[in-house]
Design a protein around this motif. Structure first.
Motif, PDB file in Angstrom:
ATOM      1  N   GLN A 206       0.814  -1.204   0.000  1.00  0.00           N
ATOM      2  CA  GLN A 206       0.000   0.000   0.000  1.00  0.00           C
ATOM      3  C   GLN A 206       0.853   1.262   0.000  1.00  0.00           C
ATOM      4  OE1 GLN A 206      -3.183  -1.105  -1.159  1.00  0.00           O
ATOM      5  NE2 GLN A 206      -3.360   0.948  -0.278  1.00  0.00           N
ATOM      6  N   GLY A 207       1.992   1.192   0.689  1.00  0.00           N
ATOM      7  CA  GLY A 207       2.897   2.334   0.688  1.00  0.00           C
ATOM      8  C   GLY A 207       3.385   2.672  -0.696  1.00  0.00           C
ATOM      9  N   TYR A 208       3.776   1.654  -1.454  1.00  0.00           N
ATOM     10  CA  TYR A 208       4.239   1.899  -2.820  1.00  0.00           C
ATOM     11  C   TYR A 208       3.113   2.360  -3.726  1.00  0.00           C
ATOM     12  CZ  TYR A 208       8.945   0.226  -2.022  1.00  0.00           C
ATOM     13  OH  TYR A 208      10.232   0.107  -1.574  1.00  0.00           O
ATOM     14  N   ALA A 209       1.948   1.716  -3.624  1.00  0.00           N
ATOM     15  CA  ALA A 209       0.823   2.092  -4.476  1.00  0.00           C
ATOM     16  C   ALA A 209       0.392   3.528  -4.206  1.00  0.00           C
ATOM     17  CB  ALA A 209      -0.343   1.134  -4.253  1.00  0.00           C
ATOM     18  N   SER A 210       0.329   3.918  -2.943  1.00  0.00           N
ATOM     19  CA  SER A 210      -0.113   5.269  -2.599  1.00  0.00           C
ATOM     20  C   SER A 210       0.935   6.322  -2.924  1.00  0.00           C
ATOM     21  CB  SER A 210      -0.470   5.351  -1.106  1.00  0.00           C
ATOM     22  OG  SER A 210       0.682   5.119  -0.299  1.00  0.00           O
ATOM     23  N   GLY A 211       2.161   5.892  -3.208  1.00  0.00           N
ATOM     24  CA  GLY A 211       3.220   6.828  -3.587  1.00  0.00           C
ATOM     25  C   GLY A 211       3.199   7.208  -5.047  1.00  0.00           C
ATOM     26  N   THR A 212       2.152   6.781  -5.797  1.00  0.00           N
ATOM     27  CA  THR A 212       2.019   7.135  -7.212  1.00  0.00           C
ATOM     28  C   THR A 212       0.742   7.922  -7.439  1.00  0.00           C
ATOM     29  OG1 THR A 212       0.749   5.161  -7.859  1.00  0.00           O
ATOM     30  CG2 THR A 212       3.160   4.965  -7.824  1.00  0.00           C
ATOM     31  N   SER A 213       0.737   8.742  -8.488  1.00  0.00           N
ATOM     32  CA  SER A 213      -0.460   9.508  -8.821  1.00  0.00           C
ATOM     33  C   SER A 213      -1.627   8.605  -9.182  1.00  0.00           C
ATOM     34  CB  SER A 213      -0.181  10.462  -9.986  1.00  0.00           C
ATOM     35  OG  SER A 213       0.698  11.484  -9.591  1.00  0.00           O
ATOM     36  N   LEU A 214      -1.333   7.494  -9.881  1.00  0.00           N
ATOM     37  CA  LEU A 214      -2.397   6.582 -10.289  1.00  0.00           C
ATOM     38  C   LEU A 214      -2.836   5.660  -9.161  1.00  0.00           C
ATOM     39  CD1 LEU A 214      -1.346   5.543 -13.925  1.00  0.00           C
ATOM     40  CD2 LEU A 214      -2.906   7.359 -13.189  1.00  0.00           C
ATOM     41  N   GLY A 215      -2.078   5.617  -8.083  1.00  0.00           N
ATOM     42  CA  GLY A 215      -2.459   4.820  -6.934  1.00  0.00           C
ATOM     43  C   GLY A 215      -2.424   3.330  -7.153  1.00  0.00           C
ATOM     44  N   ARG A 216      -1.533   2.866  -8.021  1.00  0.00           N
ATOM     45  CA  ARG A 216      -1.474   1.429  -8.295  1.00  0.00           C
ATOM     46  C   ARG A 216      -0.105   1.025  -8.805  1.00  0.00           C
ATOM     47  NH1 ARG A 216      -1.487   0.150 -13.750  1.00  0.00           N
ATOM     48  NH2 ARG A 216      -2.244   1.753 -15.224  1.00  0.00           N
ATOM     49  N   PHE A 217       0.156  -0.267  -8.786  1.00  0.00           N
ATOM     50  CA  PHE A 217       1.329  -0.826  -9.448  1.00  0.00           C
ATOM     51  C   PHE A 217       1.063  -0.842 -10.961  1.00  0.00           C
ATOM     52  CE2 PHE A 217       2.754  -1.488  -5.434  1.00  0.00           C
ATOM     53  CZ  PHE A 217       3.537  -2.602  -5.162  1.00  0.00           C
ATOM     54  N   VAL A 218       2.128  -0.976 -11.745  1.00  0.00           N
ATOM     55  CA  VAL A 218       1.959  -1.087 -13.196  1.00  0.00           C
ATOM     56  C   VAL A 218       2.060  -2.552 -13.607  1.00  0.00           C
ATOM     57  CG1 VAL A 218       2.823   1.233 -13.624  1.00  0.00           C
ATOM     58  CG2 VAL A 218       4.413  -0.682 -13.658  1.00  0.00           C
ATOM     59  N   GLN A 219       1.597  -2.834 -14.814  1.00  0.00           N
ATOM     60  CA  GLN A 219       1.639  -4.183 -15.365  1.00  0.00           C
ATOM     61  C   GLN A 219       2.853  -4.327 -16.284  1.00  0.00           C
ATOM     62  OE1 GLN A 219      -0.689  -6.476 -14.367  1.00  0.00           O
ATOM     63  NE2 GLN A 219      -1.464  -4.815 -13.068  1.00  0.00           N
ATOM     64  N   ALA A 220       3.388  -5.544 -16.365  1.00  0.00           N
ATOM     65  CA  ALA A 220       4.525  -5.791 -17.256  1.00  0.00           C
ATOM     66  C   ALA A 220       4.186  -5.426 -18.694  1.00  0.00           C
ATOM     67  CB  ALA A 220       4.958  -7.251 -17.154  1.00  0.00           C
ATOM     68  N   SER A 221       2.936  -5.639 -19.091  1.00  0.00           N
ATOM     69  CA  SER A 221       2.530  -5.327 -20.462  1.00  0.00           C
ATOM     70  C   SER A 221       2.627  -3.836 -20.751  1.00  0.00           C
ATOM     71  CB  SER A 221       1.104  -5.816 -20.715  1.00  0.00           C
ATOM     72  OG  SER A 221       0.187  -5.178 -19.838  1.00  0.00           O
ATOM     73  N   GLU A 222       2.479  -3.007 -19.721  1.00  0.00           N
ATOM     74  CA  GLU A 222       2.584  -1.562 -19.919  1.00  0.00           C
ATOM     75  C   GLU A 222       4.037  -1.147 -20.144  1.00  0.00           C
ATOM     76  OE1 GLU A 222      -1.220   0.079 -17.415  1.00  0.00           O
ATOM     77  OE2 GLU A 222       0.437  -0.775 -16.249  1.00  0.00           O
ATOM     78  N   ILE A 223       4.954  -1.842 -19.501  1.00  0.00           N
ATOM     79  CA  ILE A 223       6.388  -1.617 -19.774  1.00  0.00           C
ATOM     80  C   ILE A 223       6.702  -2.055 -21.199  1.00  0.00           C
ATOM     81  CG2 ILE A 223       8.735  -2.056 -18.990  1.00  0.00           C
ATOM     82  CD1 ILE A 223       6.911  -0.783 -16.855  1.00  0.00           C
ATOM     83  N   ALA A 224       6.148  -3.197 -21.585  1.00  0.00           N
ATOM     84  CA  ALA A 224       6.398  -3.747 -22.920  1.00  0.00           C
ATOM     85  C   ALA A 224       5.889  -2.820 -24.014  1.00  0.00           C
ATOM     86  CB  ALA A 224       5.740  -5.120 -23.042  1.00  0.00           C
ATOM     87  N   ASP A 225       4.737  -2.198 -23.789  1.00  0.00           N
ATOM     88  CA  ASP A 225       4.207  -1.269 -24.792  1.00  0.00           C
ATOM     89  C   ASP A 225       5.186  -0.125 -25.052  1.00  0.00           C
ATOM     90  OD1 ASP A 225       1.891  -2.751 -25.035  1.00  0.00           O
ATOM     91  OD2 ASP A 225       0.706  -1.460 -23.710  1.00  0.00           O
ATOM     92  N   MET A 226       5.832   0.379 -23.993  1.00  0.00           N
ATOM     93  CA  MET A 226       6.807   1.452 -24.175  1.00  0.00           C
ATOM     94  C   MET A 226       8.037   0.945 -24.924  1.00  0.00           C
ATOM     95  SD  MET A 226       7.676   4.570 -23.930  1.00  0.00           S
ATOM     96  CE  MET A 226       6.378   5.235 -22.870  1.00  0.00           C
ATOM     97  N   ALA A 227       8.454  -0.280 -24.632  1.00  0.00           N
ATOM     98  CA  ALA A 227       9.609  -0.841 -25.335  1.00  0.00           C
ATOM     99  C   ALA A 227       9.337  -0.957 -26.827  1.00  0.00           C
ATOM    100  CB  ALA A 227       9.962  -2.203 -24.748  1.00  0.00           C
TER     101      ALA A 227
END
Length: 256
Positions: A206-227
């Protein structure tokens, strides 16, 4: 994509972010070659992908793999230097030198060796894209993870230097900085960090999730889309950039 040949090599490509990258490039019509140190994970990749069982910190093994790439494919358009490990979670005074060196070897030496051997193939064609996986730890630091953070800062400097060095050959180099990515690797980090900080796994999550504007972890597929974007002609004027795919980190060390 509008490129005649589309070939990508992804280090640590058999699972996690690397596997997602392979799947995303595959969907775009790329020929995919993955390397990994885990033979079981390699055995599970799609049968039409090429694969190599390689330690990215072993120069001879990396040289042999890229020689095979040249022999089989004759060239390479995209390199995703993605291999990395979390390293130890501990106060700096408790970090063993061997653990420090092992983390730096995989995370920094592995990127260096991949670029060292991919670059000649790209220079021959006078084009290419190198995509380096760093981390938001390479932008903000990361308490109790000093070897990891140091290595991830270092690959950013290396990648920016490559962009300057290789631009005249029409070779681009960019960095992706994932934040907290859902998956088994982050689960292991959460458990170790919880033990180090005297917290529960859910509190750390929860600490990590709340430390982002979107309030969540990211998905590996979202990293892949940028690659895929950075490897494509759509990004042909994008080089030397450090792009966070992290839900916008606003507090890199959230306290719960």
């Amino acid at each position: 994509m509008s490129v005649a040949k589309k070939r990508v090599l992804i280090t640590a490509g058999a699972s996690g972010i690397g596997r997602a990258m392979g799947e995303a490039f595959d969907m775009e019509g790329f020929d995919v070659w993955v390397s990994d140190l885990d033979p079981e994970a390699l055995s599970s990749v799609p049968p039409h992908w090429r694969r190599s069982h390689v330690d990215v910190a072993n120069e001879d093994a990396m040289a042999a793999m890229f020689a095979e790439v040249e022999r089989v494919w004759g060239g390479l358009e995209v390199l995703c230097a993605n291999a990395g490990i979390a390293g130890p979670t501990a106060p700096v005074e408790e970090v063993a030198l061997d653990d420090w060196r092992n983390c730096v070897a995989i995370n920094l030496d592995g990127v260096f060796l991949a670029a060292k051997f991919a670059t000649p193939l790209m220079k021959q064609a006078h084009k290419g894209s190198i995509v380096v996986t760093s981390s938001t730890a390479g932008q903000y630091g990361y308490p109790y993870r000093s070897p990891y953070a140091a290595s991830k800062w270092a690959v950013i400097g290396f990648a920016k230097t490559l962009a300057m060095e290789l631009g005249g050959f029409n070779i681009r180099c960019n960095v992706i900085c994932p934040g907290s990515v859902e998956g088994p690797r982050m689960e292991r980090v959460l458990e170790r960090e919880a033990a180090t900080k005297g917290m529960t796994r859910d509190e750390v999550y929860q600490g990590y999730a709340s430390g982002t504007s979107l309030g969540r972890f990211v998905q590996a597929s979202e990293i892949a889309d940028m690659a895929v974007f950075l490897g494509s002609d759509a990004a042909k004027a994008v080089s030397g950039q450090v792009i966070a795919v992290d839900g916008h980190t606003v507090n890199p060390d959230p306290k719960v």
